[in-house]
Design a protein around this motif. Structure first.
Motif, PDB file in Angstrom:
ATOM      1  N   ASP A   1       0.840  -1.204   0.000  1.00 23.05           N
ATOM      2  CA  ASP A   1       0.000   0.000   0.000  1.00 23.05           C
ATOM      3  C   ASP A   1       0.877   1.258   0.000  1.00 23.05           C
ATOM      4  N   PRO A   2       0.550   2.245  -0.812  1.00 26.46           N
ATOM      5  CA  PRO A   2       1.368   3.458  -0.846  1.00 26.46           C
ATOM      6  C   PRO A   2       1.363   4.235   0.466  1.00 26.46           C
ATOM      7  N   ASP A   3       0.351   4.024   1.289  1.00 27.26           N
ATOM      8  CA  ASP A   3       0.334   4.658   2.610  1.00 27.26           C
ATOM      9  C   ASP A   3       1.163   3.808   3.570  1.00 27.26           C
ATOM     10  N   ASP A   4       2.182   4.407   4.164  1.00 25.25           N
ATOM     11  CA  ASP A   4       3.088   3.640   5.024  1.00 25.25           C
ATOM     12  C   ASP A   4       2.388   2.992   6.213  1.00 25.25           C
ATOM     13  N   GLU A   5       1.425   3.689   6.812  1.00 25.29           N
ATOM     14  CA  GLU A   5       0.760   3.118   7.986  1.00 25.29           C
ATOM     15  C   GLU A   5      -0.082   1.903   7.606  1.00 25.29           C
ATOM     16  N   VAL A   6      -0.704   1.953   6.446  1.00 22.42           N
ATOM     17  CA  VAL A   6      -1.473   0.794   5.982  1.00 22.42           C
ATOM     18  C   VAL A   6      -0.520  -0.372   5.722  1.00 22.42           C
ATOM     19  N   ALA A   7       0.570  -0.100   5.030  1.00 24.45           N
ATOM     20  CA  ALA A   7       1.529  -1.159   4.739  1.00 24.45           C
ATOM     21  C   ALA A   7       2.080  -1.765   6.026  1.00 24.45           C
ATOM     22  N   ARG A   8       2.426  -0.929   6.996  1.00 28.63           N
ATOM     23  CA  ARG A   8       2.958  -1.448   8.268  1.00 28.63           C
ATOM     24  C   ARG A   8       1.936  -2.345   8.962  1.00 28.63           C
ATOM     25  N   SER A   9       0.684  -1.933   8.958  1.00 25.86           N
ATOM     26  CA  SER A   9      -0.363  -2.761   9.558  1.00 25.86           C
ATOM     27  C   SER A   9      -0.523  -4.069   8.801  1.00 25.86           C
ATOM     28  N   ALA A  10      -0.402  -4.003   7.481  1.00 21.83           N
ATOM     29  CA  ALA A  10      -0.512  -5.208   6.671  1.00 21.83           C
ATOM     30  C   ALA A  10       0.639  -6.165   6.962  1.00 21.83           C
ATOM     31  N   TRP A  11       1.846  -5.624   7.114  1.00 21.83           N
ATOM     32  CA  TRP A  11       3.000  -6.482   7.436  1.00 21.83           C
ATOM     33  C   TRP A  11       2.788  -7.194   8.763  1.00 21.83           C
ATOM     34  N   ARG A  12       2.343  -6.437   9.761  1.00 28.13           N
ATOM     35  CA  ARG A  12       2.145  -7.039  11.085  1.00 28.13           C
ATOM     36  C   ARG A  12       1.035  -8.084  11.050  1.00 28.13           C
ATOM     37  N   ALA A  13      -0.048  -7.785  10.346  1.00 27.49           N
ATOM     38  CA  ALA A  13      -1.145  -8.753  10.241  1.00 27.49           C
ATOM     39  C   ALA A  13      -0.699  -9.998   9.492  1.00 27.49           C
ATOM     40  N   ALA A  14       0.076  -9.804   8.449  1.00 27.57           N
ATOM     41  CA  ALA A  14       0.497 -10.932   7.615  1.00 27.57           C
ATOM     42  C   ALA A  14       1.297 -11.947   8.406  1.00 27.57           C
ATOM     43  N   VAL A  15       2.236 -11.491   9.235  1.00 25.04           N
ATOM     44  CA  VAL A  15       3.071 -12.453   9.949  1.00 25.04           C
ATOM     45  C   VAL A  15       2.287 -13.180  11.045  1.00 25.04           C
ATOM     46  N   VAL A  16       1.178 -12.595  11.480  1.00 27.51           N
ATOM     47  CA  VAL A  16       0.307 -13.275  12.443  1.00 27.51           C
ATOM     48  C   VAL A  16      -0.553 -14.327  11.756  1.00 27.51           C
ATOM     49  N   LEU A  17      -1.044 -14.012  10.563  1.00 27.73           N
ATOM     50  CA  LEU A  17      -2.061 -14.835   9.914  1.00 27.73           C
ATOM     51  C   LEU A  17      -1.513 -15.835   8.899  1.00 27.73           C
ATOM     52  N   VAL A  18      -0.297 -15.653   8.447  1.00 23.60           N
ATOM     53  CA  VAL A  18       0.227 -16.466   7.348  1.00 23.60           C
ATOM     54  C   VAL A  18       0.290 -17.952   7.720  1.00 23.60           C
ATOM     55  N   PRO A  19      -0.215 -18.832   6.847  1.00 26.79           N
ATOM     56  CA  PRO A  19      -0.070 -20.276   7.084  1.00 26.79           C
ATOM     57  C   PRO A  19       1.372 -20.702   6.814  1.00 26.79           C
ATOM     58  N   ASP A  20       1.747 -21.825   7.380  1.00 23.19           N
ATOM     59  CA  ASP A  20       3.136 -22.276   7.279  1.00 23.19           C
ATOM     60  C   ASP A  20       3.614 -22.391   5.839  1.00 23.19           C
ATOM     61  N   ASP A  21       2.750 -22.880   4.963  1.00 27.41           N
ATOM     62  CA  ASP A  21       3.201 -23.108   3.582  1.00 27.41           C
ATOM     63  C   ASP A  21       3.283 -21.831   2.751  1.00 27.41           C
ATOM     64  N   GLU A  22       2.923 -20.693   3.335  1.00 25.15           N
ATOM     65  CA  GLU A  22       3.011 -19.415   2.627  1.00 25.15           C
ATOM     66  C   GLU A  22       4.088 -18.505   3.214  1.00 25.15           C
TER      67      GLU A  22
ATOM     68  N   ALA B   1       7.426 -18.605   3.289  1.00 23.75           N
ATOM     69  CA  ALA B   1       8.562 -18.261   2.432  1.00 23.75           C
ATOM     70  C   ALA B   1       8.158 -17.244   1.372  1.00 23.75           C
ATOM     71  N   ALA B   2       6.975 -17.421   0.790  1.00 23.88           N
ATOM     72  CA  ALA B   2       6.499 -16.468  -0.216  1.00 23.88           C
ATOM     73  C   ALA B   2       6.282 -15.093   0.402  1.00 23.88           C
ATOM     74  N   LEU B   3       5.763 -15.063   1.629  1.00 24.10           N
ATOM     75  CA  LEU B   3       5.574 -13.790   2.309  1.00 24.10           C
ATOM     76  C   LEU B   3       6.920 -13.114   2.560  1.00 24.10           C
ATOM     77  N   ALA B   4       7.917 -13.900   2.951  1.00 25.49           N
ATOM     78  CA  ALA B   4       9.252 -13.332   3.170  1.00 25.49           C
ATOM     79  C   ALA B   4       9.757 -12.652   1.906  1.00 25.49           C
TER      80      ALA B   4
END
Length: 212
Positions: A108-129, A131-134
């Protein structure tokens, strides 16, 4: 005026302390009738502590009602609405919401949205995803100011040692900003309590002038 109406009014009060107390009350006595009002306040609330309490109040409502409404907020044109929805989804932690954390939100071009997305992603990501998230996160090395870079590094470090291949590629970049960001992320991976010294990493990257 009934209690729900009083709370709706208090959530819009001029005083931050009044809004904070209203959000606390909404969470202490969860009422699905307040869902729309809580979401609306998240999109515009200027006070960090009130926003945090609004998130807590939303997590106290039935997830069956809250999660669909939060997912809808991810498409909002208001950056704060997207950011707060992502933050709240990360607190709820429903694995089924992982698919909503799209590359568009992660970039997201908005830094705060992107930061929230990064934090949410590492909480929610399934094991098989993971490496792709990294790889997706590492593609943004060098983005933003110190706080943005620290958020990205912490998100990557939370994924653990599987990030080592993407760190190696980033340290081989021709861009010194990318190399520096990878170096300081590697330090956080090794020592989560290490200071985020991006300036020192920049000096190392500049002195090397070549892949590490």
């Amino acid at each position: 005026m009934n209690p729900t109406s009083r709370l709706r009014t208090a959530l819009r009060a001029a005083s931050a302390s009044t809004r904070l107390q209203a959000a606390l009350t909404a969470g202490t006595h969860p009422d699905p009738a307040l869902l729309a009002e809580l979401l609306a306040r998240c999109a515009v609330e200027p006070d960090f502590y009130v926003r945090d309490m609004l998130t807590w109040a939303l997590t106290r409502l039935p997830a069956a009602d809250t999660v669909p409404a939060l997912l809808a907020e991810l498409g909002s044109g208001a950056a704060q609405a997207r950011s707060q929805a992502l933050h709240t989804l990360s607190k709820i932690g429903d694995p089924a919401t992982w698919s909503a954390i799209t590359p568009e939100l992660l970039r997201d071009p908005d830094d705060e949205v992107a930061r929230s997305a990064w934090r949410a992603a590492v909480v929610l990501v399934p094991d098989d995803e993971r490496a792709a998230l990294a790889g997706e996160l590492a593609a943004q090395f060098g983005r933003g100011d110190r706080e943005v870079r620290r958020s990205l590094s912490r998100a990557l470090a939370a994924l653990g040692e599987l990030i080592e291949p993407v760190l190696a590629r980033a340290k081989a970049s021709t861009d010194p900003e990318v190399r520096a960001h990878a170096l300081v992320t590697e330090q956080l991976l090794r020592d989560p309590d290490a200071a985020f010294d991006i300036e020192a990493a920049k000096r190392i990257a500049a002195l090397d002038g070549a892949p590490c």
